[in-house]
Design a protein around this motif. Structure first.
Motif, short mmCIF file in Angstrom:
data_model
loop_
_atom_site.label_atom_id
_atom_site.label_comp_id
_atom_site.label_asym_id
_atom_site.label_seq_id
_atom_site.Cartn_x
_atom_site.Cartn_y
_atom_site.Cartn_z
N HIS A 144 37.09 43.29 44.03
CA HIS A 144 38.02 42.76 43.02
C HIS A 144 37.33 42.79 41.65
O HIS A 144 36.17 42.41 41.55
CB HIS A 144 38.41 41.33 43.39
N LYS B 192 48.62 41.00 32.65
CA LYS B 192 49.20 40.61 33.94
C LYS B 192 50.66 41.05 34.04
O LYS B 192 51.49 40.69 33.22
CB LYS B 192 49.14 39.09 34.13
N HIS C 253 46.00 40.59 42.48
CA HIS C 253 46.27 39.29 41.88
C HIS C 253 45.21 39.01 40.82
O HIS C 253 44.24 39.74 40.66
CB HIS C 253 46.27 38.21 42.95
N GLN C 254 45.39 37.92 40.08
CA GLN C 254 44.44 37.56 39.05
C GLN C 254 43.07 37.22 39.62
O GLN C 254 42.04 37.42 38.97
CB GLN C 254 44.96 36.38 38.23
N ASP C 255 43.03 36.69 40.86
CA ASP C 255 41.77 36.21 41.43
C ASP C 255 41.35 36.92 42.72
O ASP C 255 40.32 36.60 43.29
CB ASP C 255 41.87 34.71 41.70
N ARG C 256 42.16 37.90 43.17
CA ARG C 256 41.85 38.53 44.45
C ARG C 256 42.68 39.80 44.62
O ARG C 256 43.60 40.06 43.82
CB ARG C 256 42.15 37.58 45.62
#
Length: 366
Positions: A223, A232, A284-287
């Motif tokens: 990631h 985003k 995703h933003q974190d993963r």
């Protein structure tokens, strides 16, 4: 706008020639008057602005090739109607939608060579049939404020795009679709096979041939999948692609896959194994989440106000990613003058794109 040189699908002289609408008639009707006159950039041979109506944005095609792709067009229409209504598509439908984006991106690339006077002096070495689902690809979809009707193609007039049709965007009414595709753009970070050495020779026995050596595979997801910041989107999908190979050392028949059965690739590619076509990965933003169920509906994600970007920022990304991908390419030549000339040309095209980036950056002050 037509040319008599070759079929946009197969590259051969058109048989029973008819016209292929690069942006199909159903899309033109969905987004306004199909006969509306639009600007297609500049003809670099005479310096004149290029203006004609959308319905004449056509290139020649074989009748059989056109018919062959009619089913894809019908499915793409259904996909787009769902997207503008903010409805979910399944994983397999998004993969199909990216086939259509491959078709449109390469078709526009070929068409712009003709209408802009081929300023980069490139004779296309591939056409739609040989380019669909052949390289890593991604799609990001951004809802646009308001309910405007319209159609725009961004990045397609760029000379970097002329040299390498890697990234463009389509505005379809109130959504913006960002699409990228290039060799091994993120395969390594999806855990897929990738060459440690990749370069293109400019001369020798096989000029303009890409050399791929020393394939490796980590079987680990990293990631983010692209190591460059992206605004985003509501939909943010990546699909790694493994190309076919006749080299017996790749026992599955795909480049970099040395075994007859690789459990990681079997799990992370669309069935039936081996297809070479990766499952979709949602960034995703974190993963990063691989989507193993090809029928899983993929819903639009909300974008918080702090994450939302104005239209000019979203468009600016197109030119930034074109440069990002183009700068990664390595070129070699025995003729040092040829190599120097090519590298100077590459730098000039990147600078030319930076003017677009500066233009859209200045819009933040408007």
């Amino acid at each position: 706008m037509t040319t008599n040189r070759f079929c946009v699908f197969c590259g051969s002289p058109p048989e029973k020639k008819n016209r292929e609408h690069i942006l199909p008639q159903w899309l033109l009707e969905l987004t306004g008057d199909p006969k509306r006159v639009v600007n297609f950039g500049t003809n670099f041979k005479n310096g004149n602005a290029i203006r004609f109506d959308w319905s004449n944005f056509c290139v020649p095609a074989c009748e059989s090739c056109n018919t062959e792709f009619s089913d894809l067009e019908a499915r793409a229409k259904a996909h787009v109607l769902k997207l503008v209504a903010r409805e979910a598509l399944s994983s397999i439908e998004y993969s199909d939608f990216m086939d259509w984006l491959d078709k449109v991106r390469v078709g526009i690339w070929i068409a712009y060579h003709f209408i802009q006077g081929n300023p980069t002096n490139i004779d296309p070495s591939f056409h739609i049939k040989t380019r669909i689902c052949q390289k890593d690809r991604m799609v990001a979809i951004y809802p646009i404020a308001g309910d405007g009707v319209g159609l725009n193609a961004f990045g397609v007039e760029s000379l970097v795009f002329h040299s390498q049709p890697s990234c463009f965007a389509l505005r379809i009414n109130d959504i913006l679709i960002l699409n990228m595709s290039s060799d091994y753009l993120f395969s390594a970070r999806c855990g897929f096979p990738f060459p440690k050495s990749r370069y293109t020779t400019l001369d020798g026995d096989n000029p303009n041939l890409m050399h791929l050596n020393d394939f490796q595979i980590t079987r680990r997801i990293k990631h983010p999948l692209l190591r460059k910041t992206i605004a985003k989107p509501s939909i943010h999908l990546y699909q790694p692609i493994i190309r076919r190979s006749s080299d017996d050392s790749f026992q599955s028949g795909y480049l970099g896959d040395y075994s007859r059965f690789d459990s990681y690739l079997a799990q992370h590619t669309m069935p039936p194994y081996p297809t070479g076509k990766g499952v979709l990965y949602f960034q995703h933003q974190d993963r990063v989440d691989p989507i193993f169920d090809i029928d899983q509906p993929i819903e639009f994600e909300d974008i918080k106000h702090s994450e939302s970007k104005p239209m000019h920022e979203l468009v600016k990304q197109v030119y930034e990613f074109q440069n990002y991908i183009y700068e990664k390419d390595e070129f070699r030549a025995q003729n040092k003058e040829l190599l120097t000339s090519h590298m100077e040309r590459k730098k000039a095209l990147i600078r030319w794109n930076k003017h677009f980036i500066s233009h859209y950056s200045r819009m933040s002050n408007v």
